[in-house]
Design a protein around this motif. Sequence first.
Motif, PDB file in Angstrom:
ATOM      1  N   ASN A  97       1.703   6.452  -6.807  1.00  0.00           N
ATOM      2  CA  ASN A  97       0.581   7.289  -7.210  1.00  0.00           C
ATOM      3  C   ASN A  97       0.939   8.767  -7.070  1.00  0.00           C
ATOM      4  O   ASN A  97       0.684   9.576  -7.973  1.00  0.00           O
ATOM      5  N   ASN A  98       1.538   9.125  -5.946  1.00  0.00           N
ATOM      6  CA  ASN A  98       1.961  10.518  -5.764  1.00  0.00           C
ATOM      7  C   ASN A  98       3.047  10.904  -6.753  1.00  0.00           C
ATOM      8  O   ASN A  98       3.043  12.014  -7.285  1.00  0.00           O
ATOM      9  N   LEU A  99       3.958   9.999  -7.008  1.00  0.00           N
ATOM     10  CA  LEU A  99       5.010  10.254  -7.981  1.00  0.00           C
ATOM     11  C   LEU A  99       4.417  10.448  -9.374  1.00  0.00           C
ATOM     12  O   LEU A  99       4.862  11.305 -10.134  1.00  0.00           O
ATOM     13  N   TYR A 100       3.404   9.666  -9.688  1.00  0.00           N
ATOM     14  CA  TYR A 100       2.709   9.810 -10.968  1.00  0.00           C
ATOM     15  C   TYR A 100       2.140  11.220 -11.108  1.00  0.00           C
ATOM     16  O   TYR A 100       2.320  11.874 -12.131  1.00  0.00           O
ATOM     17  N   TYR A 101       1.456  11.690 -10.062  1.00  0.00           N
ATOM     18  CA  TYR A 101       0.880  13.024 -10.141  1.00  0.00           C
ATOM     19  C   TYR A 101       1.949  14.106 -10.184  1.00  0.00           C
ATOM     20  O   TYR A 101       1.781  15.118 -10.879  1.00  0.00           O
ATOM     21  N   VAL A 102       3.044  13.913  -9.478  1.00  0.00           N
ATOM     22  CA  VAL A 102       4.140  14.885  -9.532  1.00  0.00           C
ATOM     23  C   VAL A 102       4.691  14.955 -10.959  1.00  0.00           C
ATOM     24  O   VAL A 102       4.907  16.043 -11.507  1.00  0.00           O
ATOM     25  N   ILE A 103       4.883  13.805 -11.580  1.00  0.00           N
ATOM     26  CA  ILE A 103       5.415  13.779 -12.943  1.00  0.00           C
ATOM     27  C   ILE A 103       4.418  14.376 -13.922  1.00  0.00           C
ATOM     28  O   ILE A 103       4.772  15.197 -14.774  1.00  0.00           O
ATOM     29  N   ILE A 104       3.147  13.996 -13.807  1.00  0.00           N
ATOM     30  CA  ILE A 104       2.124  14.507 -14.731  1.00  0.00           C
ATOM     31  C   ILE A 104       1.968  16.014 -14.590  1.00  0.00           C
ATOM     32  O   ILE A 104       1.935  16.746 -15.591  1.00  0.00           O
ATOM     33  N   TYR A 105       1.885  16.508 -13.348  1.00  0.00           N
ATOM     34  CA  TYR A 105       1.719  17.953 -13.175  1.00  0.00           C
ATOM     35  C   TYR A 105       2.973  18.717 -13.593  1.00  0.00           C
ATOM     36  O   TYR A 105       2.888  19.832 -14.093  1.00  0.00           O
ATOM     37  N   SER A 106       4.131  18.122 -13.390  1.00  0.00           N
ATOM     38  CA  SER A 106       5.370  18.774 -13.837  1.00  0.00           C
ATOM     39  C   SER A 106       5.403  18.851 -15.359  1.00  0.00           C
ATOM     40  O   SER A 106       5.786  19.882 -15.932  1.00  0.00           O
ATOM     41  N   MET A 107       4.998  17.780 -16.011  1.00  0.00           N
ATOM     42  CA  MET A 107       4.948  17.798 -17.484  1.00  0.00           C
ATOM     43  C   MET A 107       3.892  18.786 -17.965  1.00  0.00           C
ATOM     44  O   MET A 107       4.103  19.494 -18.967  1.00  0.00           O
ATOM     45  N   HIS A 108       2.778  18.842 -17.251  1.00  0.00           N
ATOM     46  CA  HIS A 108       1.729  19.796 -17.613  1.00  0.00           C
ATOM     47  C   HIS A 108       2.253  21.222 -17.495  1.00  0.00           C
ATOM     48  O   HIS A 108       2.023  22.061 -18.385  1.00  0.00           O
ATOM     49  N   LEU A 109       2.964  21.524 -16.426  1.00  0.00           N
ATOM     50  CA  LEU A 109       3.551  22.843 -16.245  1.00  0.00           C
ATOM     51  C   LEU A 109       4.588  23.123 -17.329  1.00  0.00           C
ATOM     52  O   LEU A 109       4.628  24.225 -17.887  1.00  0.00           O
ATOM     53  N   LEU A 110       5.380  22.134 -17.653  1.00  0.00           N
ATOM     54  CA  LEU A 110       6.384  22.292 -18.691  1.00  0.00           C
ATOM     55  C   LEU A 110       5.732  22.591 -20.045  1.00  0.00           C
ATOM     56  O   LEU A 110       6.166  23.494 -20.766  1.00  0.00           O
ATOM     57  N   PHE A 111       4.696  21.839 -20.389  1.00  0.00           N
ATOM     58  CA  PHE A 111       3.996  22.097 -21.642  1.00  0.00           C
ATOM     59  C   PHE A 111       3.318  23.462 -21.628  1.00  0.00           C
ATOM     60  O   PHE A 111       3.261  24.143 -22.656  1.00  0.00           O
ATOM     61  N   ASP A 112       2.803  23.872 -20.460  1.00  0.00           N
ATOM     62  CA  ASP A 112       2.235  25.220 -20.362  1.00  0.00           C
ATOM     63  C   ASP A 112       3.301  26.273 -20.611  1.00  0.00           C
ATOM     64  O   ASP A 112       3.063  27.263 -21.314  1.00  0.00           O
ATOM     65  N   ILE A 113       4.463  26.069 -20.034  1.00  0.00           N
ATOM     66  CA  ILE A 113       5.541  27.035 -20.220  1.00  0.00           C
ATOM     67  C   ILE A 113       5.987  27.062 -21.670  1.00  0.00           C
ATOM     68  O   ILE A 113       6.209  28.125 -22.251  1.00  0.00           O
ATOM     69  N   ILE A 114       6.080  25.877 -22.280  1.00  0.00           N
ATOM     70  CA  ILE A 114       6.578  25.810 -23.657  1.00  0.00           C
ATOM     71  C   ILE A 114       5.560  26.324 -24.664  1.00  0.00           C
ATOM     72  O   ILE A 114       5.902  27.078 -25.571  1.00  0.00           O
ATOM     73  N   CYS A 165       0.832  -1.217   0.000  1.00  0.00           N
ATOM     74  CA  CYS A 165       0.000   0.000   0.000  1.00  0.00           C
ATOM     75  C   CYS A 165       0.861   1.259   0.000  1.00  0.00           C
ATOM     76  O   CYS A 165       0.556   2.222  -0.714  1.00  0.00           O
ATOM     77  N   TYR A 166       1.934   1.261   0.799  1.00  0.00           N
ATOM     78  CA  TYR A 166       2.822   2.425   0.824  1.00  0.00           C
ATOM     79  C   TYR A 166       3.515   2.621  -0.517  1.00  0.00           C
ATOM     80  O   TYR A 166       3.631   3.744  -1.011  1.00  0.00           O
ATOM     81  N   ILE A 167       3.960   1.542  -1.115  1.00  0.00           N
ATOM     82  CA  ILE A 167       4.625   1.654  -2.417  1.00  0.00           C
ATOM     83  C   ILE A 167       3.648   2.164  -3.466  1.00  0.00           C
ATOM     84  O   ILE A 167       3.992   3.027  -4.277  1.00  0.00           O
ATOM     85  N   VAL A 168       2.413   1.655  -3.441  1.00  0.00           N
ATOM     86  CA  VAL A 168       1.404   2.111  -4.401  1.00  0.00           C
ATOM     87  C   VAL A 168       1.085   3.583  -4.180  1.00  0.00           C
ATOM     88  O   VAL A 168       0.968   4.354  -5.142  1.00  0.00           O
TER      89      VAL A 168
END
Length: 164
Positions: free
Chosen positions: A119-136, A112-115
């Motif tokens: 899951n949190n890492l997934y959202y960090v990566i997705i939101y970071s990519m979203h911010l990057l695409f917004d910037i670009i 459960c902790y690993i999942v």
Amino acid sequence: MLPFTQELGVFYSTIYGGIAVGLLFDVYRSLRNNFKIVRYLSLFFDALFWIIVTILTFITINAVENFDLRYYHIIALFIGFLLYYSTISKFILTGLNKLIYLITNLFKKTVCYIVSILNNLYYVIIYSMHLLFDIIFYIPNMLLATRKFIKRKSVGRLKIKKRV
């Protein structure tokens, strides 16, 4: 023919083999009580248990008498199993059940902790990519649109001044 003291030592050694069979039986019972897969595949696991018990019995008899099987070996194995089963079996079974519960609970919590971390890492990566695409893409387009808008407004003001 062996002396009586040596025969007695062989008898006690075979009793220890019976105790080992009893311990193995408790391990099997605790696995069967705690895991549904063992109950569903009971025919396979029963056969596996008896194969292991047979191998353990042959190892015991080989270590004690070099496969010189005598009637008292079977009696000693049975006595060892009965001694174990009637004395400490319930304590060992309770301890094994608690140990299996502890290990499975620890495993479930770890998964459960690993999942949740993934899951949190997934959202960090997705939101970071979203911010990057917004910037670009979005911010330069917004600046270009603002520049065009300002240009149109300034051209409109210039035209109004010329008319007057």
